[in-house]
Design an enzyme around this catalytic site. Structure first.
Site, mmCIF file in Angstrom:
data_model
loop_
_atom_site.group_PDB
_atom_site.id
_atom_site.type_symbol
_atom_site.label_atom_id
_atom_site.label_comp_id
_atom_site.label_asym_id
_atom_site.label_seq_id
_atom_site.Cartn_x
_atom_site.Cartn_y
_atom_site.Cartn_z
ATOM 1 N N ASP A 1 -3.597 9.280 -4.680
ATOM 2 C CA ASP A 1 -3.199 8.522 -3.496
ATOM 3 C C ASP A 1 -4.350 8.579 -2.504
ATOM 4 O OD1 ASP A 1 -1.517 7.169 -1.649
ATOM 5 O OD2 ASP A 1 0.208 8.247 -2.451
ATOM 6 N N ASP B 1 -3.000 3.610 0.237
ATOM 7 C CA ASP B 1 -1.927 3.566 1.228
ATOM 8 C C ASP B 1 -2.240 2.541 2.317
ATOM 9 O OD1 ASP B 1 0.550 5.042 2.173
ATOM 10 O OD2 ASP B 1 -0.738 5.317 3.926
ATOM 11 N N GLU C 1 -1.147 -0.642 -1.547
ATOM 12 C CA GLU C 1 0.129 -0.748 -0.844
ATOM 13 C C GLU C 1 -0.091 -1.608 0.391
ATOM 14 O OE1 GLU C 1 3.481 2.014 1.364
ATOM 15 O OE2 GLU C 1 1.357 2.207 1.803
ATOM 16 N N HIS D 1 8.348 7.306 -2.659
ATOM 17 C CA HIS D 1 8.590 8.379 -1.687
ATOM 18 C C HIS D 1 9.070 7.856 -0.335
ATOM 19 C CE1 HIS D 1 4.580 6.846 -0.913
ATOM 20 N NE2 HIS D 1 4.626 7.407 0.281
#
Length: 565
Positions: free
Chosen positions: A100, A208, A266, A339
């Site tokens: 990530d 992210d 994302e 998550h």
């Protein structure tokens, strides 16, 4: 679609949230060695890629999405040696590992930010977004923030730094200052760090909120939408044209010449038109994006914490639109859970009477679309939302901020808590339920977030030897993608788009045809079939009674069938 099929088109990704996966040392927090000890579970499931949520050094203001050192492992999770051992074991099992990457912002404890805030003359001052108070206001006065933007985590997106009398921008928590990607030194520092991880052997990155990195340097106010005169800054930082320049530069600087990688962006608020650009292979940006349209359909007028029942027709329209839009150019990611999302069996399914059937039906519907499926830890077991008794049971900064702001504003605390129970991120973060023992086999200590009480019957050990289990249904879905090119690469056609309970579609590739039929409701439904389909065409079912005959399929509550010919 690319001329040559990519390896990730027939792959399945499994997301691990390390804090909640498996604890090896009894401190109540999951860690790297805990993951290594549970790799057999993932190997049996058959997944190809592990996506690891952040394990970097972090003060944990946002559970690791606030990074203080990109090239160090947080001691709560282990050491770099532990990471290298995990990576070696993942590769030994024929799987890949994706990190990530959080580079829209850092922690306020990162050395870059500590230097940046030390002085207005700091050489790293321009590595972040610093601005003086709004004209006509003194620092610290209400309304003195440089813009009226509202943070994703409630309140203003600017915080005053007393040392220099200026404000810094944070789209998320105040302890997560945003990097200034307009500064080429920032970009080069990020690219150097990314190359360091790839040289270490990782197989790519999930990035992210990567579509937020390109801010409008003019920093205009947004339309007022929030409380206290706060505004929507998204048009001034979300998916702006410069983000394509940055991602193409990143591809040249980091990914060129390296084979077998996976890059996922994302992107909150991204549209299918924008996603086509981001994922067009000719543009060399990212392989696929995470979009949020389909997980926003049950948000009410008050936002995500004001949920309303899902209209299945809207879900089909949304997912079908993305299937069509990215059919010839680009690629979809497929997910129900991660998550940040509540558990799908509690959200879109029935976690009571039809728990197993709805968990497997929803898995079937998602996995056989065109795109790369993502399984979030515990989803393959049908894990459910948690019965949080009070706000004291919650840990997530977003939920706690929302509760405080809403109740202070006069909202009924029980109504606010009900919304958080349904949609809060802590639902995804309760520890993985490995067995029926104390703390579900997650830890020998006190878990950082309580285990769901239903672990006594809903756990991996109970499902491993049960061929009808949610786990083995997911295993068979993964196997279908691996063994049927029509699943990985076939065309998609939605059927019965206006039916309020049936989710049906067809996949075709050359002479192969796959028919997916799912009843996402508690009553019986009948599907009329084209001539030629019969019971012996069924290759996967989530119940033991298959009723396909005489040109129709009779589907019981939450029943799903996959037929192939």
């Amino acid at each position: 679609m690319p001329q040559e099929p990519k390896w990730w088109q027939s792959a399945v990704v499994y997301q691990i949230y390390p804090r909640s996966f498996a604890d090896s040392d009894g401190d109540g927090i999951g860690d790297l060695n805990g993951i290594t000890a549970r790799l057999d579970h993932l190997e049996q499931l058959g997944v190809d890629v592990i996506w690891l949520s952040p394990v970097y050094a972090s003060p944990q203001a946002d559970n690791g999405y606030d990074i203080s050192d990109y090239q160090a492992i947080d001691p709560a999770f282990g050491t770099l040696a532990d990471f290298d051992a995990l990576l070696a074991q993942v590769h030994a099992r024929g799987m890949k590992l994706v990190m990530d990457l959080v580079v829209n912002h850092t922690s306020d404890q990162h050395a870059w930010f500590r230097e940046s805030r030390s002085s207005t003359a700091s050489p790293k001052r321009d590595w972040y977004w610093w601005r003086p108070p709004r004209e006509g206001f003194a620092a610290g006065e209400p309304g003195a923030e440089p813009t009226n933007w509202e943070s994703f985590f409630s309140g203003p997106a600017w915080t005053l730094d007393e040392t220099t009398g200026e404000y810094y921008l944070h789209l998320f928590d105040r302890r997560q200052p945003d990097l200034n990607w307009e500064n080429p030194e920032v970009r080069q520092a990020v690219y150097e760090m990314m190359r360091w991880w790839l040289d270490r052997g990782v197989d790519g990155f999930r990035m992210d909120v990567i579509n937020l990195i390109a801010k409008d340097p003019a920093l205009p106010d947004g339309a007022i939408t929030g409380t206290g005169g706060l505004g929507d800054g998204y048009p001034h930082y979300g998916t702006r044209p410069r983000v394509h320049d940055f991602l193409q530069e990143m591809h040249r600087e980091v990914f060129d010449g390296r084979d077998g990688l996976l890059t996922v962006g994302e992107m909150p608020g991204v549209t299918w038109e924008q996603a086509r650009l981001f994922t067009d292979p000719a543009r060399r940006e990212v392989d696929m994006v995470f979009q949020f349209e389909h997980v926003s359909l049950d948000h009410g007028p008050g936002g995500k914490f004001d949920p309303r029942p899902l209209d299945l027709r809207a879900l089909k329209a949304s997912l079908g639109r993305w299937q069509t839009a990215l059919a010839e150019v680009g690629w979809n990611s497929l997910y129900w859970n991660n998550h940040d999302q509540p558990r799908v069996v509690s959200r879109y399914g029935d976690d009571g009477e039809w728990w197993r059937e709805s968990a497997t039906a929803l898995g079937t519907v998602l996995h056989l679309h065109r795109g790369t499926p993502y399984v979030y830890q515990g989803e393959e077991l049908g894990m459910t939302n948690a019965p949080f008794a009070s706000v004291d049971d919650l840990r997530d900064v977003e939920s706690l901020n929302h509760y405080r702001e809403a109740v202070t504003g006069g909202a009924d605390p029980e109504v606010v808590l009900a919304g958080l129970r349904a949609m809060g991120r802590d639902n995804a973060r309760t520890p993985v339920q490995w067995d029926a023992g104390p703390h579900a086999g997650f830890t020998t200590g006190q878990p950082w977030l309580p285990v769901n009480p239903n672990h006594t019957w809903l756990n991996a050990a109970a499902q491993r030897d049960d061929p009808r289990s949610v786990f083995h249904h997911y295993r068979r879905l993964v196997e279908l993608r691996h063994t049927r090119p029509v699943v990985a690469r076939g065309d998609f056609r939605m059927l019965l788009a206006d039916h309020p309970r049936l989710y049906c579609y067809e996949r075709t590739l050359d002479d192969a045809r796959l028919l997916v039929l799912a009843n996402l409701g508690a009553g019986e439904e009948v599907v009329d079939l084209e001539p030629g389909w019969a019971a012996d065409h069924v290759v996967l079912a989530n119940t033991e009674r298959v009723r396909v005959a005489d040109g129709r399929a009779l589907l019981g509550p939450w029943e799903a069938l996959v037929l192939e010919r």
